[in-house]
Design a protein around this motif. Structure first.
Motif, mmCIF file in Angstrom:
data_model
loop_
_atom_site.group_PDB
_atom_site.id
_atom_site.type_symbol
_atom_site.label_atom_id
_atom_site.label_comp_id
_atom_site.label_asym_id
_atom_site.label_seq_id
_atom_site.Cartn_x
_atom_site.Cartn_y
_atom_site.Cartn_z
ATOM 1 N N PRO A 1 5.209 10.467 2.056
ATOM 2 C CA PRO A 1 6.448 9.473 2.039
ATOM 3 C C PRO A 1 6.501 8.640 0.850
ATOM 4 O O PRO A 1 5.536 8.137 0.138
ATOM 5 C CB PRO A 1 6.060 8.614 3.227
ATOM 6 C CG PRO A 1 4.472 8.716 3.320
ATOM 7 C CD PRO A 1 4.146 10.393 2.712
ATOM 8 N N ASP A 2 7.718 8.411 0.384
ATOM 9 C CA ASP A 2 8.170 7.397 -0.658
ATOM 10 C C ASP A 2 8.856 6.309 -0.129
ATOM 11 O O ASP A 2 9.985 6.388 0.293
ATOM 12 C CB ASP A 2 8.885 8.255 -1.928
ATOM 13 C CG ASP A 2 8.885 7.617 -3.008
ATOM 14 O OD1 ASP A 2 7.839 6.770 -3.146
ATOM 15 O OD2 ASP A 2 9.640 7.821 -3.943
ATOM 16 N N ARG A 3 8.229 5.350 -0.017
ATOM 17 C CA ARG A 3 8.776 4.044 0.603
ATOM 18 C C ARG A 3 8.942 2.774 -0.313
ATOM 19 O O ARG A 3 7.989 2.460 -1.056
ATOM 20 C CB ARG A 3 7.668 3.773 1.781
ATOM 21 C CG ARG A 3 8.110 2.731 2.786
ATOM 22 C CD ARG A 3 7.279 2.478 3.951
ATOM 23 N NE ARG A 3 7.958 1.677 5.120
ATOM 24 C CZ ARG A 3 7.429 0.404 5.456
ATOM 25 N NH1 ARG A 3 6.574 0.035 4.807
ATOM 26 N NH2 ARG A 3 8.301 -0.139 6.167
ATOM 27 N N PHE A 4 9.686 2.449 -0.214
ATOM 28 C CA PHE A 4 10.220 1.087 -1.125
ATOM 29 C C PHE A 4 10.518 -0.389 -0.595
ATOM 30 O O PHE A 4 11.457 -0.016 0.610
ATOM 31 C CB PHE A 4 11.270 1.518 -2.044
ATOM 32 C CG PHE A 4 10.977 2.641 -2.967
ATOM 33 C CD1 PHE A 4 10.532 2.136 -4.379
ATOM 34 C CD2 PHE A 4 11.188 3.821 -2.863
ATOM 35 C CE1 PHE A 4 9.885 2.935 -5.306
ATOM 36 C CE2 PHE A 4 10.798 4.813 -3.651
ATOM 37 C CZ PHE A 4 9.978 4.551 -5.081
ATOM 38 N N ALA A 5 10.094 -1.079 -0.865
ATOM 39 C CA ALA A 5 10.765 -2.445 -0.327
ATOM 40 C C ALA A 5 11.952 -2.930 -1.246
ATOM 41 O O ALA A 5 11.872 -2.703 -2.425
ATOM 42 C CB ALA A 5 9.667 -3.525 -0.304
ATOM 43 N N SER B 1 0.957 -1.103 0.031
ATOM 44 C CA SER B 1 0.014 0.144 0.109
ATOM 45 C C SER B 1 1.024 1.275 0.069
ATOM 46 O O SER B 1 1.951 1.178 0.329
ATOM 47 C CB SER B 1 -0.864 0.037 1.399
ATOM 48 O OG SER B 1 -0.146 -0.080 2.520
ATOM 49 N N ILE B 2 0.457 2.338 -0.346
ATOM 50 C CA ILE B 2 1.239 3.652 -0.638
ATOM 51 C C ILE B 2 0.401 4.775 -0.132
ATOM 52 O O ILE B 2 -0.923 4.754 -0.076
ATOM 53 C CB ILE B 2 1.458 3.907 -2.145
ATOM 54 C CG1 ILE B 2 0.467 3.905 -3.043
ATOM 55 C CG2 ILE B 2 2.554 2.886 -2.663
ATOM 56 C CD1 ILE B 2 0.640 4.128 -4.384
ATOM 57 N N ARG C 1 -6.970 0.303 -6.759
ATOM 58 C CA ARG C 1 -6.513 -0.473 -7.664
ATOM 59 C C ARG C 1 -5.123 -0.879 -7.568
ATOM 60 O O ARG C 1 -4.777 -2.039 -7.771
ATOM 61 C CB ARG C 1 -6.599 0.026 -9.284
ATOM 62 C CG ARG C 1 -6.545 -0.877 -10.086
ATOM 63 C CD ARG C 1 -6.893 -0.364 -11.631
ATOM 64 N NE ARG C 1 -8.308 -0.298 -11.430
ATOM 65 C CZ ARG C 1 -9.251 0.426 -12.444
ATOM 66 N NH1 ARG C 1 -8.365 0.678 -13.606
ATOM 67 N NH2 ARG C 1 -10.316 0.564 -12.572
ATOM 68 N N PHE C 2 -4.264 -0.046 -7.128
ATOM 69 C CA PHE C 2 -3.012 -0.569 -6.756
ATOM 70 C C PHE C 2 -2.984 -1.473 -5.732
ATOM 71 O O PHE C 2 -2.203 -2.511 -5.841
ATOM 72 C CB PHE C 2 -2.257 0.705 -6.055
ATOM 73 C CG PHE C 2 -0.775 0.615 -5.864
ATOM 74 C CD1 PHE C 2 0.159 0.791 -6.687
ATOM 75 C CD2 PHE C 2 -0.621 0.280 -4.640
ATOM 76 C CE1 PHE C 2 1.505 0.168 -6.068
ATOM 77 C CE2 PHE C 2 0.705 -0.258 -4.361
ATOM 78 C CZ PHE C 2 1.886 0.071 -5.069
ATOM 79 N N GLU C 3 -3.649 -1.366 -4.557
ATOM 80 C CA GLU C 3 -3.831 -2.261 -3.418
ATOM 81 C C GLU C 3 -4.147 -3.833 -4.035
ATOM 82 O O GLU C 3 -3.712 -4.703 -3.498
ATOM 83 C CB GLU C 3 -4.419 -2.020 -2.237
ATOM 84 C CG GLU C 3 -3.630 -0.600 -1.442
ATOM 85 C CD GLU C 3 -4.190 -0.285 -0.118
ATOM 86 O OE1 GLU C 3 -5.476 -1.063 -0.005
ATOM 87 O OE2 GLU C 3 -4.126 0.951 0.140
ATOM 88 N N GLU C 4 -5.009 -3.717 -4.876
ATOM 89 C CA GLU C 4 -5.479 -5.070 -5.452
ATOM 90 C C GLU C 4 -4.568 -5.868 -6.311
ATOM 91 O O GLU C 4 -4.552 -6.797 -6.331
ATOM 92 C CB GLU C 4 -6.817 -4.692 -6.200
ATOM 93 C CG GLU C 4 -7.445 -5.730 -7.061
ATOM 94 C CD GLU C 4 -8.563 -5.182 -7.999
ATOM 95 O OE1 GLU C 4 -9.057 -6.239 -8.734
ATOM 96 O OE2 GLU C 4 -8.958 -3.980 -8.136
#
Length: 258
Positions: free
Chosen positions: A243-247, A154-155, A166-169
């Motif tokens: 926030p811009d968060r990345f894995a 999620s963002i 739609r992103f989370e889906e």
């Protein structure tokens, strides 16, 4: 994610991609530094950026690393790779191919094995991530490293609600990607990096209208405009801060590097 004309999306966006994708002057250096640090890049490494697009991050990495072997910029879009320049810089080698092409060996690389490779926000375009990541892992030399950089499940971007839903889906879980790397025989770990983005509101709306995220290509023109109207109401501030968060999913092949 859903199967759509991703290649066509990037072909259309290629000429203006850098303009719409660079959030600010600090973003590319910040991310490139994180990638180089995570992979522990060395000038002697044989390196590939899989899904490199216009080479934003490969250019920055090469500028600071000064690699002895050109960094391979691998992307299925010839139009995106043309943005590297004609001719491209001596420390970058464009290769028109998909991640699947490299994984399956249907596209031959200049190097027999790779010491390091990264996929920056491209793994969600792969139809069969487990199979493709296994094939990419097989291209690693002993001690080689493979880094998947991806958005989390999620963002907190200031997008319209339908886009966020739609992103989370559709977004794959980074933990699942970590599992794929382990199944491919790599030592794998998952971590997160984050920094704050500050973007002029009208610029960001323009980025959304240009569909800077491939996710946005799944919405029609009218849906995009309706979404921007929604964003305009929700965000009256002139500068959007979020926030811009990345894995960072990192895999390493056992054994000493050559």
């Amino acid at each position: 994610m859903e199967r759509r004309d991703v290649r066509g999306h990037y072909e259309e966006l290629a000429a203006e991609y850098d303009e719409h994708w660079i959030y600010g002057p600090d973003h590319v250096p910040w991310m490139s530094g994180r990638i180089a640090a995570a992979l522990r890049l060395d000038p002697t490494d044989r390196i590939a950026d899989i899904g490199s697009g216009t080479g934003l991050f490969a250019k920055e990495v090469a500028k600071h690393l000064r690699p002895r072997h050109p960094v391979l910029c691998v992307d299925p879009s010839e139009a995106m790779l043309r943005q590297l320049g004609t001719p491209p810089p001596a420390d970058l080698t464009p290769i028109v191919a998909s991640a699947e092409d490299i994984a399956e060996g249907s596209t031959r690389l200049p190097y027999e094995q790779l010491d390091a490779m990264w996929l920056k926000e491209s793994v969600h375009h792969v139809a069969d991530p487990a199979r493709t990541l296994r094939g990419l892992a097989d291209r690693l030399a002993p001690g080689g490293r493979l880094l998947v950089v991806m958005l989390p499940a999620s963002i907190q971007y200031p997008l319209f609600e339908a886009a966020l839903a739609r992103f989370e889906e559709l977004q794959p879980d980074p933990a699942l990607i970590e599992g794929h790397l382990r199944a491919a025989g790599l030592e794998a770990g998952l971590s997160y990096v984050e920094h704050e983005l500050r973007i002029d509101r009208d610029k960001y709306f323009g980025m959304v209208r240009a569909r800077y995220m491939s996710l946005l290509s799944t919405f029609s023109e009218s849906e995009i405009e309706k979404g921007i109207d929604e964003m305009r109401v929700a965000h009256s501030e002139p500068v959007l801060a979020f926030p811009d968060r990345f894995a960072f999913v990192l895999g390493r092949r056992c054994g000493e590097s050559a």
